[in-house]
Design a protein around this motif. Structure first.
Motif, PDB file in Angstrom:
ATOM      1  N   UNK A  66      12.055  47.225  25.925  1.00 56.71           N
ATOM      2  CA  UNK A  66      13.184  46.654  25.191  1.00 56.71           C
ATOM      3  C   UNK A  66      12.891  45.203  24.827  1.00 56.71           C
ATOM      4  N   UNK A  67      12.306  44.461  25.773  1.00 57.78           N
ATOM      5  CA  UNK A  67      11.950  43.073  25.500  1.00 57.78           C
ATOM      6  C   UNK A  67      10.948  42.958  24.368  1.00 57.78           C
ATOM      7  N   UNK A  68       9.944  43.843  24.382  1.00 55.59           N
ATOM      8  CA  UNK A  68       8.931  43.839  23.324  1.00 55.59           C
ATOM      9  C   UNK A  68       9.557  44.183  21.985  1.00 55.59           C
ATOM     10  N   UNK A  69      10.459  45.174  21.983  1.00 58.55           N
ATOM     11  CA  UNK A  69      11.114  45.577  20.739  1.00 58.55           C
ATOM     12  C   UNK A  69      11.944  44.434  20.167  1.00 58.55           C
ATOM     13  N   UNK A  70      12.637  43.690  21.039  1.00 59.26           N
ATOM     14  CA  UNK A  70      13.450  42.556  20.578  1.00 59.26           C
ATOM     15  C   UNK A  70      12.571  41.487  19.938  1.00 59.26           C
ATOM     16  N   UNK A  71      11.444  41.178  20.568  1.00 60.59           N
ATOM     17  CA  UNK A  71      10.522  40.194  19.990  1.00 60.59           C
ATOM     18  C   UNK A  71       9.952  40.683  18.671  1.00 60.59           C
ATOM     19  N   UNK A  72       9.639  41.967  18.611  1.00 60.08           N
ATOM     20  CA  UNK A  72       9.081  42.531  17.385  1.00 60.08           C
ATOM     21  C   UNK A  72      10.075  42.430  16.233  1.00 60.08           C
ATOM     22  N   UNK A  73      11.355  42.669  16.516  1.00 53.24           N
ATOM     23  CA  UNK A  73      12.390  42.557  15.481  1.00 53.24           C
ATOM     24  C   UNK A  73      12.481  41.117  14.983  1.00 53.24           C
ATOM     25  N   UNK A  74      12.419  40.173  15.913  1.00 52.93           N
ATOM     26  CA  UNK A  74      12.456  38.752  15.525  1.00 52.93           C
ATOM     27  C   UNK A  74      11.254  38.404  14.662  1.00 52.93           C
ATOM     28  N   UNK A  75      10.067  38.878  15.057  1.00 52.58           N
ATOM     29  CA  UNK A  75       8.859  38.606  14.288  1.00 52.58           C
ATOM     30  C   UNK A  75       8.957  39.221  12.889  1.00 52.58           C
ATOM     31  N   UNK A  76       9.380  40.465  12.820  1.00 50.02           N
ATOM     32  CA  UNK A  76       9.478  41.144  11.520  1.00 50.02           C
ATOM     33  C   UNK A  76      10.484  40.447  10.621  1.00 50.02           C
ATOM     34  N   UNK A  77      11.626  40.057  11.189  1.00 48.49           N
ATOM     35  CA  UNK A  77      12.642  39.351  10.398  1.00 48.49           C
ATOM     36  C   UNK A  77      12.106  38.001   9.941  1.00 48.49           C
TER      37      UNK A  77
END
Length: 298
Positions: A66-77
């Motif tokens: 979940x932590x990785x997914x949250x960071x990935x969303x921030x990076x993609x955005x």
């Protein structure tokens, strides 16, 4: 033949092999587009940009996924927003996000008592520690990746040629690019906690780049990348077992070695020149040679 089959009679090596095969298939689907569109730097930034979320999840005792997914969303955005900023190249924006997210992650991890262990695990993973739950997660991720790749194939293909052409065909290139970022994110997030970000990046780029000179279509590149990734996993684990080397690093090194062998063979057999092959060309930004991936061949 005991030296070839013996290691895979051990249960944890069998799980590592299955996990590597699943990761190879997932990264082949996303990595093909990464290579065709010249997005290797973005893939590198995305994989290392997961560190802040992973670090926070680790310190709080939460789910690393979940932590990785949250960071990935921030990076993609962040990549999407900075990509639309006037007078700022996409590479510059990605580089700034890359350094910023990685630095933030290291700062957070440094607060942990097990700083070195946490960071090493993040970078290199532990493919030999793959469990049944990890395999289930990878299997679900593979099904999702196949669905996204199949549904978005036509839009991704048009986007790889020319964004204006995608507009003309009514394929909404911005949406297609966002979905492609989602596919890349899925591949990285689903795989990193098993094999580490360096191995994910290696399998994301090296097998598709190795298959590129020999394939006549995008699905051909994907299939070739999956096979090469699987062979890198098998022989990497074999080398690791007999030589006592790190399993993840051995797999990644074998995948990169395959790339150089492929490029050498392509040069010897003239596979880098495809001017007489039919179909429109799209630029392969890993080399200066056009790759033929005609719409009719895909």
């Amino acid at each position: 033949m005991e030296w070839l089959t013996g290691p895979f009679e051990v249960t944890f090596v069998q799980r590592a092999l299955i996990g590597g095969l699943l990761v190879s298939a997932i990264t082949a689907l996303a990595g093909t587009w990464v290579v065709l569109r010249g997005m290797a730097f973005l893939g590198d930034a995305m994989s290392h940009g997961l560190l802040p979320g992973v670090a926070i999840a680790s310190l709080l005792g939460g789910s690393l996924l979940i932590g990785a997914a949250a960071s990935a969303v921030v990076m993609a955005a962040g990549v999407t927003v900075l990509g639309r900023t006037p007078r700022l190249s996409q590479d510059t924006g990605i580089g700034l996000l890359f350094v910023g997210m990685l630095s933030l992650g290291v700062i957070i991890v440094s607060r942990s008592q097990s700083f070195a262990v946490d960071l090493t695990g993040f970078l290199f993973g532990d493919v030999l520690a793959v469990g049944a739950d990890d395999l289930a997660t990878l299997a679900v991720a593979l099904v999702l990746a196949v669905a996204v790749a199949a549904l978005g194939h036509r839009a991704f293909l048009a986007l790889a040629f020319d964004e204006r052409k995608a507009h003309t065909l009514g394929l909404r290139p911005r949406v297609a690019h966002a979905v492609l970022l989602g596919l890349l994110t899925l591949a990285i997030v689903a795989s990193f906690h098993v094999v580490g970000t360096l191995l994910v990046l290696g399998l994301l780029i090296a097998p598709p780049a190795s298959a590129l000179p020999w394939a006549r279509s995008v699905p051909g590149v994907m299939a070739g990348a999956a096979v090469l990734g699987a062979s890198a996993t098998f022989f990497g684990l074999l080398i690791s077992w007999h030589l006592g080397t790190a399993a993840g690093a051995s797999i990644a090194a074998f995948a990169v070695a395959q790339f150089f062998v492929s490029r050498l063979a392509a040069g010897l057999f003239g596979r880098t020149r495809t001017a007489d092959e039919p179909g429109p060309s799209a630029p392969d930004r890993t080399t200066s040679t056009p790759v033929r991936i005609g719409m009719g061949n895909s």
